[in-house]
Design an enzyme around this catalytic site. Sequence first.
Site, mmCIF file in Angstrom:
data_model
loop_
_atom_site.group_PDB
_atom_site.id
_atom_site.type_symbol
_atom_site.label_atom_id
_atom_site.label_comp_id
_atom_site.label_asym_id
_atom_site.label_seq_id
_atom_site.Cartn_x
_atom_site.Cartn_y
_atom_site.Cartn_z
ATOM 1 N N ARG A 1 0.824 -1.223 0.000
ATOM 2 C CA ARG A 1 0.000 0.000 0.000
ATOM 3 C C ARG A 1 0.852 1.265 0.000
ATOM 4 O O ARG A 1 0.470 2.257 0.623
ATOM 5 C CB ARG A 1 -0.939 0.043 1.206
ATOM 6 C CG ARG A 1 -2.056 -0.955 1.184
ATOM 7 C CD ARG A 1 -3.211 -0.484 0.328
ATOM 8 N NE ARG A 1 -4.187 -1.553 0.178
ATOM 9 C CZ ARG A 1 -5.288 -1.672 0.915
ATOM 10 N NH1 ARG A 1 -5.575 -0.767 1.811
ATOM 11 N NH2 ARG A 1 -6.092 -2.678 0.728
ATOM 12 N N ARG B 1 -7.407 10.988 -6.210
ATOM 13 C CA ARG B 1 -8.634 10.217 -6.003
ATOM 14 C C ARG B 1 -9.848 11.132 -6.069
ATOM 15 O O ARG B 1 -10.885 10.765 -6.638
ATOM 16 C CB ARG B 1 -8.605 9.470 -4.679
ATOM 17 C CG ARG B 1 -9.716 8.429 -4.641
ATOM 18 C CD ARG B 1 -9.827 7.732 -3.338
ATOM 19 N NE ARG B 1 -10.192 8.649 -2.271
ATOM 20 C CZ ARG B 1 -10.617 8.266 -1.078
ATOM 21 N NH1 ARG B 1 -10.694 6.992 -0.795
ATOM 22 N NH2 ARG B 1 -10.931 9.159 -0.165
ATOM 23 N N TYR C 1 -14.356 -12.425 0.246
ATOM 24 C CA TYR C 1 -15.080 -11.177 -0.059
ATOM 25 C C TYR C 1 -16.342 -11.457 -0.876
ATOM 26 O O TYR C 1 -17.389 -10.841 -0.665
ATOM 27 C CB TYR C 1 -14.172 -10.199 -0.815
ATOM 28 C CG TYR C 1 -13.126 -9.575 0.075
ATOM 29 C CD1 TYR C 1 -13.444 -8.508 0.907
ATOM 30 C CD2 TYR C 1 -11.830 -10.063 0.115
ATOM 31 C CE1 TYR C 1 -12.497 -7.945 1.749
ATOM 32 C CE2 TYR C 1 -10.863 -9.508 0.949
ATOM 33 C CZ TYR C 1 -11.217 -8.453 1.766
ATOM 34 O OH TYR C 1 -10.282 -7.899 2.606
ATOM 35 N N ARG D 1 -3.829 6.412 0.734
ATOM 36 C CA ARG D 1 -4.419 7.604 1.372
ATOM 37 C C ARG D 1 -3.496 8.392 2.291
ATOM 38 O O ARG D 1 -3.789 9.530 2.614
ATOM 39 C CB ARG D 1 -5.666 7.186 2.152
ATOM 40 C CG ARG D 1 -6.832 6.886 1.243
ATOM 41 C CD ARG D 1 -7.884 6.083 1.967
ATOM 42 N NE ARG D 1 -7.360 4.773 2.315
ATOM 43 C CZ ARG D 1 -8.057 3.835 2.918
ATOM 44 N NH1 ARG D 1 -9.294 4.058 3.277
ATOM 45 N NH2 ARG D 1 -7.523 2.661 3.179
ATOM 46 N N ASP E 1 -6.590 -3.169 -7.390
ATOM 47 C CA ASP E 1 -7.119 -3.855 -6.213
ATOM 48 C C ASP E 1 -7.305 -5.324 -6.533
ATOM 49 O O ASP E 1 -7.515 -5.689 -7.695
ATOM 50 C CB ASP E 1 -8.453 -3.245 -5.774
ATOM 51 C CG ASP E 1 -8.736 -3.577 -4.321
ATOM 52 O OD1 ASP E 1 -8.231 -2.859 -3.443
ATOM 53 O OD2 ASP E 1 -9.421 -4.586 -4.060
HETATM 54 O O1 CP3 Z 1 0.036 -1.791 -2.410
HETATM 55 C C1 CP3 Z 1 -0.234 -0.884 -3.209
HETATM 56 O O2 CP3 Z 1 0.150 0.301 -3.076
HETATM 57 C C2 CP3 Z 1 -0.989 -1.250 -4.472
HETATM 58 C C3 CP3 Z 1 -2.394 -1.094 -4.427
HETATM 59 C C4 CP3 Z 1 -3.282 -2.072 -3.648
HETATM 60 C C5 CP3 Z 1 -4.543 -1.676 -3.156
HETATM 61 N N1 CP3 Z 1 -5.190 -2.780 -2.682
HETATM 62 C C6 CP3 Z 1 -5.073 -0.318 -3.210
HETATM 63 C C7 CP3 Z 1 -6.178 0.063 -2.326
HETATM 64 C C8 CP3 Z 1 -3.136 -3.430 -3.393
HETATM 65 C C9 CP3 Z 1 -1.953 -4.344 -3.650
HETATM 66 C C10 CP3 Z 1 -4.359 -3.866 -2.796
HETATM 67 C C11 CP3 Z 1 -4.631 -5.259 -2.416
HETATM 68 C C12 CP3 Z 1 -5.807 -5.557 -1.613
HETATM 69 N N2 CP3 Z 1 -7.059 -5.043 -1.739
HETATM 70 C C13 CP3 Z 1 -5.856 -6.552 -0.617
HETATM 71 C C14 CP3 Z 1 -4.720 -7.453 -0.225
HETATM 72 C C15 CP3 Z 1 -3.734 -6.768 0.636
HETATM 73 C C16 CP3 Z 1 -4.263 -6.398 1.981
HETATM 74 O O3 CP3 Z 1 -4.364 -5.183 2.228
HETATM 75 O O4 CP3 Z 1 -4.559 -7.299 2.764
HETATM 76 C C17 CP3 Z 1 -7.157 -6.569 -0.094
HETATM 77 C C18 CP3 Z 1 -7.656 -7.457 1.026
HETATM 78 C C19 CP3 Z 1 -7.909 -5.617 -0.831
HETATM 79 C C20 CP3 Z 1 -9.354 -5.331 -0.689
HETATM 80 C C21 CP3 Z 1 -9.601 -3.962 -0.239
HETATM 81 N N3 CP3 Z 1 -9.315 -2.844 -0.992
HETATM 82 C C22 CP3 Z 1 -10.175 -3.548 0.973
HETATM 83 C C23 CP3 Z 1 -10.620 -4.483 2.088
HETATM 84 C C24 CP3 Z 1 -10.219 -2.162 0.948
HETATM 85 C C25 CP3 Z 1 -10.845 -1.280 1.978
HETATM 86 C C26 CP3 Z 1 -9.975 -1.109 3.155
HETATM 87 C C27 CP3 Z 1 -9.150 0.107 2.979
HETATM 88 O O5 CP3 Z 1 -7.929 0.038 3.217
HETATM 89 O O6 CP3 Z 1 -9.755 1.138 2.635
HETATM 90 C C28 CP3 Z 1 -9.636 -1.727 -0.271
HETATM 91 C C29 CP3 Z 1 -9.475 -0.344 -0.729
HETATM 92 C C30 CP3 Z 1 -8.132 0.072 -1.233
HETATM 93 N N4 CP3 Z 1 -7.294 -0.679 -2.006
HETATM 94 C C31 CP3 Z 1 -7.551 1.354 -1.039
HETATM 95 C C32 CP3 Z 1 -6.324 1.342 -1.725
HETATM 96 C C33 CP3 Z 1 -5.357 2.474 -1.860
HETATM 97 C C34 CP3 Z 1 -8.182 2.513 -0.308
HETATM 98 C C35 CP3 Z 1 -9.227 3.064 -1.193
HETATM 99 C C36 CP3 Z 1 -9.423 4.541 -1.053
HETATM 100 O O7 CP3 Z 1 -8.661 5.315 -1.643
HETATM 101 O O8 CP3 Z 1 -10.389 4.896 -0.361
#
Ligand code: CP3
Length: 361
Positions: free
Chosen positions: A28, A41, A155, A32, A78
């Site tokens: 990540r 965003r 999910y 944010r 994602d």
């Molecule tokens: O790592 C990186 O910088 C690359 C981008 C990336 C995102 N999600 C961006 C994201 C990667 C590799 C993921 C993988 C991901 N997504 C996983 C596996 C890794 C982990 O975190 O366990 C999972 C479980 C998800 C599913 C997911 N996406 C959830 C549960 C959420 C909501 C929780 C949260 O952190 O907000 C997301 C949203 C998400 N994915 C955001 C980002 C930057 C936040 C979205 C926003 O900008 O509001």
Amino acid sequence: MIPILKNDRLLRALARRPVDATPVWLMRQAGRYLPEYRQIRARAGSFLRLCENPELACEVTLQPIDRFALDAAILFSDILTIPGAMGLGLTFAEGEGPRFAHPIRSADDVNRLGVPDPESDLGYVMDAIRLIRHELDARVPLIGFAGSPWTLATYMVEGGSSTDFRHIKAMMFQEPDLTHRLLTILTDAVIGYLRAQIHAGAQVVMVFDTWGGVLSTPDYRAFSLAYLHRIVAGIRGVPIILFTKGGGAWLEEMADTDCDAIGIDWTTDMGKARKRVGKKVVLQGNVDPCILYARPERIRQEVARVLGEFGRGTGHIFNLGHGIQPHVDPERVGVLVDAVHELSIPYHGSSGSAHGTASRT
Ligand code: CP3
């Protein structure tokens, strides 16, 4: 036609070749906590619109690379793009995480699922990869990724994030055959998706098994690891990193998939993990992401501790044990990244070969 990378530390470490310093990237790393991310965003309108727009996804992927001395970029996307492309009605409600309008609960739901075509249904991801490779200009390698079949299934069946996993576990215990059917479809989807990412330019791929750690050992083997085996066997040409959060008990079995590297979280001791897997796989990790809420000296101490636990020689990729949290001060990320490079130098190079560096590399 291997492009010459200006910084190839990550690929060298993955090949267990000597490095001048330990490579570091952060799960990540685009997100944010960066004000420039929040701005883009807002311009995109939503997180999903951002993922689906190759130009903006490219811009966001490069933001942390421009700001910090990171040794890899990770595609901004994602893991839920696959179920999104399967027609489950994916949305991200502000501050609430993912939601599926049509969760998978029955045999009919599973029967209706098709494997998405990565080039057409997920073409925006491949376009983003091509653009990112161009804009990166070989500064650092690009990591592509997918969710593990088990994690995607959690999910899809829960309909979003979960704390108790009651629907997916009820399905697993009551209808194992149906669950395996779902996981098989997802495995085919993940293999096709990762192959397309590699074709588009991903130089490393990582599989996020965020929820494998909620399973018992036999269930982990049957419902997650078995499918990770198939994925590793189905991927050629680039190194593959497997990350099961909470998977510390299963490192040897994960290494038996023949993956190149295993990500470990902070509940597993890096030094003991290295002894357990030997030279079979590279290790990635593993500081607690909350270290980034500490002051700089404490961050450096923690970096030093993990580097010391791994010890001399190549085969370590520094990372957090899970993603960066949104409230982190970006300056602290810079402190961590710089500390990894500076403090790891004594663990590499020819001096001190009494410890057998050469034989390890
Ligand atoms: O790592 C990186 O910088 C690359 C981008 C990336 C995102 N999600 C961006 C994201 C990667 C590799 C993921 C993988 C991901 N997504 C996983 C596996 C890794 C982990 O975190 O366990 C999972 C479980 C998800 C599913 C997911 N996406 C959830 C549960 C959420 C909501 C929780 C949260 O952190 O907000 C997301 C949203 C998400 N994915 C955001 C980002 C930057 C936040 C979205 C926003 O900008 O509001």
